[in-house]
Design a protein around this motif. Structure first.
Motif, PDB file in Angstrom:
ATOM      1  N   HIS A   1      34.548  37.549  39.002  1.00 15.44           N
ATOM      2  CA  HIS A   1      35.064  36.203  39.261  1.00 15.44           C
ATOM      3  C   HIS A   1      35.981  36.157  40.477  1.00 15.44           C
ATOM      4  O   HIS A   1      36.491  35.088  40.824  1.00 15.44           O
TER       5      HIS A   1
ATOM      6  N   TYR B   1      40.667  31.051  36.592  1.00 19.06           N
ATOM      7  CA  TYR B   1      41.285  31.838  35.526  1.00 19.06           C
ATOM      8  C   TYR B   1      42.064  30.877  34.631  1.00 19.06           C
ATOM      9  O   TYR B   1      43.133  30.390  35.002  1.00 19.06           O
TER      10      TYR B   1
ATOM     11  N   ASP C   1      39.354  41.410  38.774  1.00 15.64           N
ATOM     12  CA  ASP C   1      38.071  40.936  38.238  1.00 15.64           C
ATOM     13  C   ASP C   1      37.131  40.699  39.416  1.00 15.64           C
ATOM     14  O   ASP C   1      37.182  39.659  40.086  1.00 15.64           O
ATOM     15  N   GLN C   2      36.270  41.686  39.675  1.00 13.50           N
ATOM     16  CA  GLN C   2      35.361  41.582  40.812  1.00 13.50           C
ATOM     17  C   GLN C   2      34.306  40.507  40.596  1.00 13.50           C
ATOM     18  O   GLN C   2      33.845  39.866  41.553  1.00 13.50           O
TER      19      GLN C   2
ATOM     20  N   ARG D   1      45.054  43.767  37.137  1.00 10.00           N
ATOM     21  CA  ARG D   1      43.628  43.731  36.809  1.00 10.00           C
ATOM     22  C   ARG D   1      42.880  42.990  37.914  1.00 10.00           C
ATOM     23  O   ARG D   1      43.262  41.880  38.301  1.00 10.00           O
TER      24      ARG D   1
ATOM     25  N   SER E   1      42.430  38.238  40.769  1.00 13.54           N
ATOM     26  CA  SER E   1      43.393  39.284  40.411  1.00 13.54           C
ATOM     27  C   SER E   1      44.466  38.660  39.527  1.00 13.54           C
ATOM     28  O   SER E   1      44.957  37.560  39.826  1.00 13.54           O
TER      29      SER E   1
ATOM     30  N   ASP F   1      39.810  49.214  33.464  1.00 11.07           N
ATOM     31  CA  ASP F   1      39.815  48.219  34.532  1.00 11.07           C
ATOM     32  C   ASP F   1      41.185  47.573  34.689  1.00 11.07           C
ATOM     33  O   ASP F   1      41.343  46.615  35.443  1.00 11.07           O
TER      34      ASP F   1
END
Length: 338
Positions: free
Chosen positions: A55, A15, A52-53, A50, A58, A89
């Motif tokens: 990548h 990230y 992010d499934q 949030r 979280s 999301d």
């Protein structure tokens, strides 16, 4: 989000958030603080909003900011609530706060003497203090919010010190009372001494005059405070003339307002006649009047020579903010109607 605290990886995803430092510096310069950090501490790794499934990362990218200095808000909790909104999301961030309850100051608390607000020397010290704070704590380095908070704390401390000094300093009436007791004790040793009797009388007169001036000063401050808090309607009611007559007993009759407005024929004395004459006059004013195009062009040309800039036009077309209204009200003098 701060990638070292506000992200959690359960896979090999990454990230990258290169704008975080810029945003953090901007928020600090405005005097804002992350409510999550204020409630949960600077090292907490919670509140991810949030997931992010793809990548497998979280992030706590959804944040609430609030004033960092001089705020009346008390933050109790802040967390995410996935059940509040299921169409995004991002998890909604919910915070709970309350305002500090108003209470009367206790006897031991340091209160500021309101008479200092009308003291020119006190405000000169405030001006000097403002220049000193902004020179030693420049906003370009520390941020506008922090610099102004330092100034607020400094001015509060200064006014408390001035109040304390004013309370400790003896008023002339106290010194005159002490002198009167001393002179009276000397006079009682020899009541026949005319010189001592005159000295006692002189000090007593000075004390009486000083007490009168002190009372007048207190009454004047009370009136100033009362006028500053008086509502507009009360102001007009207070200063309204008690002997003025708002009735119009007579009006000169004008048969032709259009062609001969200066020709008068008698007077209207009856109430209905006065009303009819006033109606005739205002009807004449409300009627459309002929306009000279040449003269209108001269007027418009003169107005076009002094136009405002595009920036001024845009600012005039904008919405009036609450801060602008408050600033306008505070700039008005006491007992003035808006």
């Amino acid at each position: 989000a701060d990638t070292s605290l506000d992200t959690y990886r359960w896979g090999r995803g990454s990230y990258a958030n290169k704008w975080y430092t810029i945003w953090a510096a901007y928020a600090a310069s405005k005097g804002w603080i992350d409510v999550h950090r204020r409630v949960n501490g600077d090292s907490a790794r919670t509140g991810f909003s949030r997931i992010d499934q793809a990548h497998k990362v979280s992030t706590r990218i959804d944040q609430i900011y609030a004033p960092a200095y001089g705020s009346i808000w008390r933050w109790h909790s802040i967390s995410t609530d996935p059940a509040l909104c299921t169409s995004s999301d991002h998890y909604p961030v919910v915070a709970q706060l309350e305002t500090a309850p108003k209470r009367d100051p206790t006897a031991v608390e340091a209160n500021i003497d309101r008479s200092l607000f009308d003291d020119y020397s006190a405000w000169k010290r405030v001006e000097t203090m403002l220049e000193h704070v902004y020179a030693t704590t420049p906003p370009s380095m520390y941020g506008e919010g922090y610099t102004f908070a330092v100034f607020q704390e400094a001015i509060a401390h200064e006014f408390r010190e001035l109040t304390s000094h004013k309370r400790r300093s003896r008023h002339p009436t106290a010194m005159l009372r002490a002198e009167l007791r001393k002179r009276h004790a000397e006079f009682e040793k020899d009541p026949s001494d005319g010189f001592q009797a005159r000295r006692v009388a002189t000090v007593r007169d000075r004390l009486r005059k000083a007490e009168s001036e002190r009372k007048r000063s207190r009454d004047q401050l009370a009136r100033i405070e009362q006028r500053s808090e008086r509502q507009t309607k009360s102001f007009f009611r207070h200063y309204k003339s008690k002997h003025s007559n708002t009735d119009i007993p007579t009006l000169s009759k004008t048969p032709d307002w259009e062609q001969h407005p200066d020709v008068k024929e008698g007077e209207a004395t009856d109430t209905n006649e006065v009303l009819a004459e006033a109606t005739s006059y205002h009807s004449h004013l409300s009627q459309p009047k002929p306009s000279d195009p040449e003269q209108a062009k001269v007027c418009l040309d003169a107005l076009r020579k002094r136009t405002i800039s595009k920036r001024q036009r845009e600012s005039l077309e904008g919405k009036i903010t609450l801060d602008e209204v408050i600033a306008a009200i505070r700039s008005m003098k006491d007992d003035k109607a808006a």
